[in-house]
Design a protein around this motif. Structure first.
Motif, mmCIF file in Angstrom:
data_model
loop_
_atom_site.group_PDB
_atom_site.id
_atom_site.type_symbol
_atom_site.label_atom_id
_atom_site.label_comp_id
_atom_site.label_asym_id
_atom_site.label_seq_id
_atom_site.Cartn_x
_atom_site.Cartn_y
_atom_site.Cartn_z
ATOM 1 N N LYS A 138 0.847 -1.197 0.000
ATOM 2 C CA LYS A 138 0.000 0.000 0.000
ATOM 3 C C LYS A 138 0.889 1.257 0.000
ATOM 4 N N GLN A 139 1.936 1.218 0.829
ATOM 5 C CA GLN A 139 2.847 2.353 0.914
ATOM 6 C C GLN A 139 3.542 2.570 -0.436
ATOM 7 N N ARG A 140 3.903 1.457 -1.072
ATOM 8 C CA ARG A 140 4.564 1.553 -2.375
ATOM 9 C C ARG A 140 3.650 2.227 -3.399
ATOM 10 N N SER A 141 2.380 1.839 -3.399
ATOM 11 C CA SER A 141 1.476 2.416 -4.404
ATOM 12 C C SER A 141 1.238 3.910 -4.136
ATOM 13 N N LEU A 142 1.161 4.291 -2.851
ATOM 14 C CA LEU A 142 0.987 5.717 -2.523
ATOM 15 C C LEU A 142 2.216 6.518 -2.964
ATOM 16 N N TYR A 143 3.380 5.931 -2.709
ATOM 17 C CA TYR A 143 4.629 6.607 -3.052
ATOM 18 C C TYR A 143 4.765 6.740 -4.571
ATOM 19 N N GLU A 144 4.462 5.659 -5.259
ATOM 20 C CA GLU A 144 4.561 5.671 -6.727
ATOM 21 C C GLU A 144 3.636 6.733 -7.325
ATOM 22 N N ALA A 145 2.429 6.815 -6.761
ATOM 23 C CA ALA A 145 1.471 7.809 -7.258
ATOM 24 C C ALA A 145 2.030 9.215 -7.072
ATOM 25 N N LYS A 146 2.695 9.426 -5.951
ATOM 26 C CA LYS A 146 3.263 10.754 -5.681
ATOM 27 C C LYS A 146 4.433 11.036 -6.632
ATOM 28 N N VAL A 147 5.238 10.008 -6.888
ATOM 29 C CA VAL A 147 6.373 10.176 -7.811
ATOM 30 C C VAL A 147 5.848 10.590 -9.185
ATOM 31 N N VAL A 148 4.805 9.905 -9.622
ATOM 32 C CA VAL A 148 4.225 10.212 -10.940
ATOM 33 C C VAL A 148 3.729 11.654 -10.974
ATOM 34 N N SER A 149 3.081 12.082 -9.869
ATOM 35 C CA SER A 149 2.556 13.458 -9.856
ATOM 36 C C SER A 149 3.678 14.492 -9.811
ATOM 37 N N CYS A 150 4.858 14.082 -9.350
ATOM 38 C CA CYS A 150 5.995 15.020 -9.291
ATOM 39 C C CYS A 150 6.782 15.041 -10.601
ATOM 40 N N MET A 151 6.559 14.038 -11.444
ATOM 41 C CA MET A 151 7.345 13.910 -12.674
ATOM 42 C C MET A 151 7.211 15.137 -13.583
ATOM 43 N N ALA A 164 8.969 13.527 -4.075
ATOM 44 C CA ALA A 164 7.850 12.730 -3.544
ATOM 45 C C ALA A 164 8.109 12.304 -2.100
ATOM 46 N N ALA A 165 9.383 11.992 -1.801
ATOM 47 C CA ALA A 165 9.732 11.471 -0.471
ATOM 48 C C ALA A 165 9.480 12.479 0.645
ATOM 49 N N VAL A 166 9.411 13.769 0.290
ATOM 50 C CA VAL A 166 9.139 14.795 1.305
ATOM 51 C C VAL A 166 7.676 14.708 1.752
ATOM 52 N N TRP A 167 6.831 14.180 0.848
ATOM 53 C CA TRP A 167 5.390 14.113 1.135
ATOM 54 C C TRP A 167 4.914 12.715 1.493
ATOM 55 N N VAL A 168 5.463 11.737 0.808
ATOM 56 C CA VAL A 168 5.066 10.347 1.086
ATOM 57 C C VAL A 168 6.340 9.521 1.270
ATOM 58 N N ALA A 169 6.445 8.870 2.432
ATOM 59 C CA ALA A 169 7.660 8.091 2.705
ATOM 60 C C ALA A 169 7.758 6.901 1.764
ATOM 61 N N PRO A 170 8.941 6.641 1.223
ATOM 62 C CA PRO A 170 9.111 5.452 0.374
ATOM 63 C C PRO A 170 8.796 4.186 1.170
ATOM 64 N N PRO A 171 8.367 3.125 0.496
ATOM 65 C CA PRO A 171 8.029 1.888 1.217
ATOM 66 C C PRO A 171 9.191 1.413 2.088
ATOM 67 N N GLY A 172 8.825 0.946 3.285
ATOM 68 C CA GLY A 172 9.861 0.480 4.220
ATOM 69 C C GLY A 172 10.328 1.572 5.167
#
Ligand SMILES: [Zn+2]
Length: 259
Positions: A138-151, A164-172
């Motif tokens: 779940k964390q991975r999908s949230l992070y990925e979505a944020k990365v895409v929005s930052c692209m 993205a990492a400033v807003w959503v922590a990377p998985p783990g």
């Protein structure tokens, strides 16, 4: 009849003069003795004070060390530090309790969380837990979505990940994967933005969360240390003692576990 004779008079003065000299001598000796006693007693008092102070300071130092050891035990389940440089161990065991709204938390925080929510509701407030335990997926999908929005803004995938990492922590590296963090919003204002801090629910939570063992984990002035931007909705369970100390001192968990 005795008649006064001058030789008698001078003899009297001689005797009297010797007496005075004797008295002076005795007085000087007494003075000396008094001085010795005074300095002796003063020295004894100073030694005693130094001795007592030495013991007290040593005691304080020892208890300070014990406190530091106790606080620095970042491996205690409630003080476990999770951030970009402290990922969650692969085999982190977790026992979950499901809340009424379907969210889950670590079973050990359930009672205090429930008490905090009940207390807020008894004040006429409507707090809503919108996120709690998350699986790594779940964390991975949230992070990925944020990365895409930052692209769009970032020139590269690497830069987008950083943003993205400033807003959503990377998985783990998210506390939500521990089951010890909850995102709470006001029912009447569910946006995860700075406006959240103006709601009566957040004002109450920020003031009372430590009484239930929670801290506002990402305060506005600690982003440099936490690596996460201000989140006036993310509460982390650390236990009552640590929570009260952290909120009272206005520090973040990173600072607390390193004290
Ligand atoms: Zn959160």
């Amino acid at each position: 009849m005795n008649r006064y004779r001058p030789e008698q008079r001078s003899a009297y003065y001689r005797v009297s003069g010797r007496e005075t000299e004797k008295h002076r001598k005795a007085a000087r000796q007494q003075k000396r003795k008094d001085k010795i006693v005074f300095y002796g007693v003063s020295a004894a008092i100073i030694c005693l004070l130094v001795f007592i102070c030495g013991f007290t300071c040593a005691d304080r130092y020892r208890s300070g060390q014990e406190q530091t050891v106790e606080r620095a035990d970042a491996s205690a389940w409630n003080l476990r530090l999770v951030n970009a440089s402290h990922p969650i161990p692969e085999s982190y065991p977790i026992d979950l309790t499901v809340l009424k709204n379907g969210q889950s938390v670590d079973s050990r925080i359930y009672r205090d969380l429930q008490d905090m929510m009940d207390a807020a509701r008894s004040e006429g407030l409507s707090p809503l837990i919108c996120s709690s335990y998350r699986t790594a997926e779940k964390q991975r999908s949230l992070y990925e979505a944020k990365v895409v929005s930052c692209m769009g803004q970032a020139g590269s995938r690497e830069e987008a990940e950083k943003q993205a990492a400033v807003w959503v922590a990377p998985p783990g590296t998210s506390e939500h994967e521990l089951g010890l963090a909850v995102d709470i919003v006001a029912e009447s204002y569910q946006l995860l933005d700075k406006g959240q801090e103006e709601t009566p629910e957040q004002k109450w939570l920020m003031e009372h969360c430590s009484e239930y063992g929670f801290i506002l984990r990402y305060p506005s002035d600690k982003s440099d240390m936490t690596g996460i931007s201000y989140e006036p909705w993310h509460y982390r369970y650390v236990g009552k003692e640590a929570a009260e100390e952290i909120m009272r001192q206005g520090i973040c968990l990173e600072e607390y576990v390193q004290m």
